[in-house]
Design an enzyme around this catalytic site. Structure first.
Site, PDB file in Angstrom:
ATOM      1  N   THR A   1      40.773  40.244  29.748  1.00  0.00           N
ATOM      2  CA  THR A   1      41.783  39.077  29.899  1.00  0.00           C
ATOM      3  C   THR A   1      42.093  38.579  29.483  1.00  0.00           C
ATOM      4  O   THR A   1      41.677  38.599  28.168  1.00  0.00           O
ATOM      5  CB  THR A   1      40.552  37.753  31.165  1.00  0.00           C
ATOM      6  OG1 THR A   1      41.280  36.270  30.745  1.00  0.00           O
ATOM      7  CG2 THR A   1      39.408  37.456  30.659  1.00  0.00           C
TER       8      THR A   1
ATOM      9  N   ASP B   1      42.894  35.911  27.932  1.00  0.00           N
ATOM     10  CA  ASP B   1      41.784  34.778  27.214  1.00  0.00           C
ATOM     11  C   ASP B   1      40.510  35.152  26.619  1.00  0.00           C
ATOM     12  O   ASP B   1      40.287  33.986  25.735  1.00  0.00           O
ATOM     13  CB  ASP B   1      41.114  33.593  28.489  1.00  0.00           C
ATOM     14  CG  ASP B   1      42.019  33.399  29.190  1.00  0.00           C
ATOM     15  OD1 ASP B   1      43.105  33.080  28.634  1.00  0.00           O
ATOM     16  OD2 ASP B   1      42.091  32.787  29.954  1.00  0.00           O
TER      17      ASP B   1
ATOM     18  N   GLY C   1      44.302  37.808  36.977  1.00  0.00           N
ATOM     19  CA  GLY C   1      45.531  37.219  35.786  1.00  0.00           C
ATOM     20  C   GLY C   1      45.795  39.196  35.308  1.00  0.00           C
ATOM     21  O   GLY C   1      44.541  39.758  34.754  1.00  0.00           O
TER      22      GLY C   1
ATOM     23  N   ARG D   1      44.936  37.534  43.806  1.00  0.00           N
ATOM     24  CA  ARG D   1      43.702  36.498  43.787  1.00  0.00           C
ATOM     25  C   ARG D   1      43.827  36.654  45.101  1.00  0.00           C
ATOM     26  O   ARG D   1      44.547  36.727  46.250  1.00  0.00           O
ATOM     27  CB  ARG D   1      43.967  35.358  43.660  1.00  0.00           C
ATOM     28  CG  ARG D   1      43.935  35.058  41.907  1.00  0.00           C
ATOM     29  CD  ARG D   1      43.534  33.749  41.173  1.00  0.00           C
ATOM     30  NE  ARG D   1      44.406  33.747  39.980  1.00  0.00           N
ATOM     31  CZ  ARG D   1      44.400  34.250  38.571  1.00  0.00           C
ATOM     32  NH1 ARG D   1      42.439  34.609  38.719  1.00  0.00           N
ATOM     33  NH2 ARG D   1      44.630  34.319  38.286  1.00  0.00           N
TER      34      ARG D   1
ATOM     35  N   ASP E   1      36.979  35.415  27.356  1.00  0.00           N
ATOM     36  CA  ASP E   1      36.132  34.148  27.310  1.00  0.00           C
ATOM     37  C   ASP E   1      34.957  34.939  28.199  1.00  0.00           C
ATOM     38  O   ASP E   1      34.897  34.508  28.877  1.00  0.00           O
ATOM     39  CB  ASP E   1      37.079  32.662  27.904  1.00  0.00           C
ATOM     40  CG  ASP E   1      37.995  33.478  28.695  1.00  0.00           C
ATOM     41  OD1 ASP E   1      37.692  34.156  29.737  1.00  0.00           O
ATOM     42  OD2 ASP E   1      37.998  32.521  30.046  1.00  0.00           O
TER      43      ASP E   1
ATOM     44  N   ASP F   1      35.345  37.067  35.249  1.00  0.00           N
ATOM     45  CA  ASP F   1      34.113  36.939  35.666  1.00  0.00           C
ATOM     46  C   ASP F   1      34.457  36.496  37.715  1.00  0.00           C
ATOM     47  O   ASP F   1      33.030  36.838  37.903  1.00  0.00           O
ATOM     48  CB  ASP F   1      33.802  36.100  35.321  1.00  0.00           C
ATOM     49  CG  ASP F   1      34.147  35.100  35.239  1.00  0.00           C
ATOM     50  OD1 ASP F   1      35.178  34.999  35.194  1.00  0.00           O
ATOM     51  OD2 ASP F   1      34.104  33.901  34.109  1.00  0.00           O
TER      52      ASP F   1
ATOM     53  N   ARG G   1      42.782  28.729  28.578  1.00  0.00           N
ATOM     54  CA  ARG G   1      42.488  27.646  29.340  1.00  0.00           C
ATOM     55  C   ARG G   1      41.350  27.097  28.721  1.00  0.00           C
ATOM     56  O   ARG G   1      42.056  26.695  28.162  1.00  0.00           O
ATOM     57  CB  ARG G   1      42.010  28.307  30.601  1.00  0.00           C
ATOM     58  CG  ARG G   1      42.842  29.767  31.469  1.00  0.00           C
ATOM     59  CD  ARG G   1      41.646  29.810  33.102  1.00  0.00           C
ATOM     60  NE  ARG G   1      41.356  31.055  32.555  1.00  0.00           N
ATOM     61  CZ  ARG G   1      40.818  32.010  33.322  1.00  0.00           C
ATOM     62  NH1 ARG G   1      41.012  31.478  34.401  1.00  0.00           N
ATOM     63  NH2 ARG G   1      40.247  32.826  33.292  1.00  0.00           N
TER      64      ARG G   1
HETATM   65  P1  ATP Z   1      40.885  35.035  35.454  1.00  0.00           P
HETATM   66  O1  ATP Z   1      40.450  35.504  34.540  1.00  0.00           O
HETATM   67  O2  ATP Z   1      42.755  36.401  35.679  1.00  0.00           O
HETATM   68  O3  ATP Z   1      41.431  33.910  36.285  1.00  0.00           O
HETATM   69  P2  ATP Z   1      38.871  36.696  37.504  1.00  0.00           P
HETATM   70  O4  ATP Z   1      38.618  37.672  38.075  1.00  0.00           O
HETATM   71  O5  ATP Z   1      38.095  35.439  36.693  1.00  0.00           O
HETATM   72  O6  ATP Z   1      40.300  36.096  36.958  1.00  0.00           O
HETATM   73  P3  ATP Z   1      39.371  34.878  40.025  1.00  0.00           P
HETATM   74  O7  ATP Z   1      40.429  33.787  40.574  1.00  0.00           O
HETATM   75  O8  ATP Z   1      37.893  33.674  39.574  1.00  0.00           O
HETATM   76  O9  ATP Z   1      39.574  35.611  38.740  1.00  0.00           O
HETATM   77  O10 ATP Z   1      38.988  35.350  41.130  1.00  0.00           O
HETATM   78  C1  ATP Z   1      39.543  36.690  41.332  1.00  0.00           C
HETATM   79  C2  ATP Z   1      38.591  36.595  43.637  1.00  0.00           C
HETATM   80  O11 ATP Z   1      37.553  37.478  42.930  1.00  0.00           O
HETATM   81  C3  ATP Z   1      39.348  35.905  44.143  1.00  0.00           C
HETATM   82  O12 ATP Z   1      40.604  36.066  44.320  1.00  0.00           O
HETATM   83  C4  ATP Z   1      37.952  36.120  44.776  1.00  0.00           C
HETATM   84  O13 ATP Z   1      38.884  37.160  46.114  1.00  0.00           O
HETATM   85  C5  ATP Z   1      37.026  36.943  44.372  1.00  0.00           C
HETATM   86  N1  ATP Z   1      35.972  36.326  43.967  1.00  0.00           N
HETATM   87  C6  ATP Z   1      35.807  35.763  43.367  1.00  0.00           C
HETATM   88  N2  ATP Z   1      34.421  34.645  43.351  1.00  0.00           N
HETATM   89  C7  ATP Z   1      33.707  35.800  44.307  1.00  0.00           C
HETATM   90  C8  ATP Z   1      32.983  34.517  45.357  1.00  0.00           C
HETATM   91  N3  ATP Z   1      31.988  33.863  44.985  1.00  0.00           N
HETATM   92  N4  ATP Z   1      32.535  35.843  46.139  1.00  0.00           N
HETATM   93  C9  ATP Z   1      33.600  36.498  46.692  1.00  0.00           C
HETATM   94  N5  ATP Z   1      34.635  36.463  45.949  1.00  0.00           N
HETATM   95  C10 ATP Z   1      34.754  36.363  45.050  1.00  0.00           C
END
Ligand code: ATP
Length: 322
Positions: free
Chosen positions: A126, A128, A11, A72, A130, A103, A172
């Site tokens: 983020t 959030d 995000g 993503r 979190d 994360d 969330r």
């Molecule tokens: P937000 O807090 O906005 O959700 P985020 O970084 O936690 O941010 P995610 O959708 O969980 O968002 O992860 C972003 C991208 O990171 C995923 O679309 C994927 O490409 C990559 N990713 C997440 N987990 C893994 C993993 N275990 N192995 C490889 N790539 C990953």
């Protein structure tokens, strides 16, 4: 190698553009050639990687969102696409990445580092708030200020019309935004997923206040609670006996001009992240806790359940219970 790139993943938040601007400035100051990766991990796979200079970041400090896009990526979950991403980085001579994300993104980068040795500095981003290990994530202050403005405006109209307003914030499973917003806007009711509640407990108190002349109620609820804003508004109308309205703030909380705090935190996170990479901290997340920056490993950040700071929960106790 002297080349370093930045990407945004997950995000978007307000504060990413100031971070991108300062990434370019600080990289150059440190003798590194900065690069942009457009559209997150998708851009790594598609070789959407472009060298950057001062002129690319002029005027972006005031803007929400991210100039280089975020995404993503399902493909990045697959080893074969991560290999393509590595090959693309090699073409540009890049072995260091600054990643603005959550994360999930850091988990992805940790795997990428393990497999291909591409060092990364994770900057928690983020609204959030979190992410375990950091009290502050980029974008939170701007989101809180947008919510505050909305709540102040809603309070004006609520008091004029004798109404209850139920305002839902994002977050969330984390009630941080609702908690701080409820507390700092003097809401009569604040509901977050971390604290169990029963609307029935508020019934006698709210009815008494209404009979004694109260003109309005302001309720702030987090999106992760069991009732929707519409349902809480219906409860005000049917049980408490006051006309009510529900407002879901939604994505406006993610945009808007970054506040001074988010601009400053963006600068500080970037300096700390790049300094870490230059000092050989190859797979760390830059965290901010107890007013100090520190490097945390991905295990400390991604594999633990997040809890809101206990001192803040204590401060907000009276607004979270009847
Ligand atoms: P937000 O807090 O906005 O959700 P985020 O970084 O936690 O941010 P995610 O959708 O969980 O968002 O992860 C972003 C991208 O990171 C995923 O679309 C994927 O490409 C990559 N990713 C997440 N987990 C893994 C993993 N275990 N192995 C490889 N790539 C990953």
């Amino acid at each position: 190698m002297k080349n370093i790139a930045i990407l945004c993943s997950g995000g978007d938040v307000s504060g990413m553009n100031p971070a991108i601007k300062h990434f370019v400035e600080y990289s150059i100051e440190k003798g590194l050639q900065p690069y942009f990766v457009y559209d997150g991990f998708e851009g790594l796979i598609d070789n959407n990687i472009v060298s950057a200079s001062y002129k690319d970041v002029s005027g972006i400090i005031t803007r929400g969102g991210t100039k280089i896009g975020s995404a993503r990526s399902k493909r990045f979950l697959e080893a074969s696409y991560r290999q393509i991403a590595k090959d693309n980085l090699d073409k540009h001579g890049i072995d260091k990445l600054v990643v603005l994300g959550g994360d999930g993104s850091f988990r992805g980068m940790a795997k990428f580092y393990e497999e291909h040795g591409i060092a990364f500095a994770g900057i928690p981003s983020t609204i959030d708030n979190d992410i375990v290990g950091t009290d502050y994530c980029l974008g939170v202050d701007t989101a809180l200020n947008i919510i505050r403005e909305a709540l102040d405006a809603v309070r004006d109209t609520a008091s004029s019309f004798k109404r209850a307003f139920v305002v839902e914030t994002m977050g969330r499973d984390c009630g941080y935004l609702a908690l701080v917003s409820g507390l700092t806007s003097g809401a009569e009711l604040t509901l977050i997923p971390e604290v169990s509640y029963n609307l029935h407990d508020y019934e006698a108190k709210f009815k008494k206040e209404l009979s004694e002349g109260r003109r309005y109620f302001l309720a702030v609820i987090s999106e992760g609670i069991k009732e929707s804003a519409e349902e809480v508004a219906a409860w005000f109308e049917d049980v408490i006996g006051i006309e009510s309205r529900a407002t879901v703030l939604g994505h406006i909380q993610r945009g808007g001009n970054p506040t001074s705090r988010d601009r400053l935190m963006a600068y500080r996170f970037i300096n700390f992240g790049i300094d870490g990479l230059l000092a050989g901290k190859n797979d760390k997340v830059s965290c901010y806790s107890a007013s100090q920056f520190n490097y945390k490993s991905i295990g400390d950040v991604a594999n633990t359940q997040h809890v809101i700071e206990p001192a803040l929960m204590k401060l907000a106790e009276s607004c979270l219970t009847c």
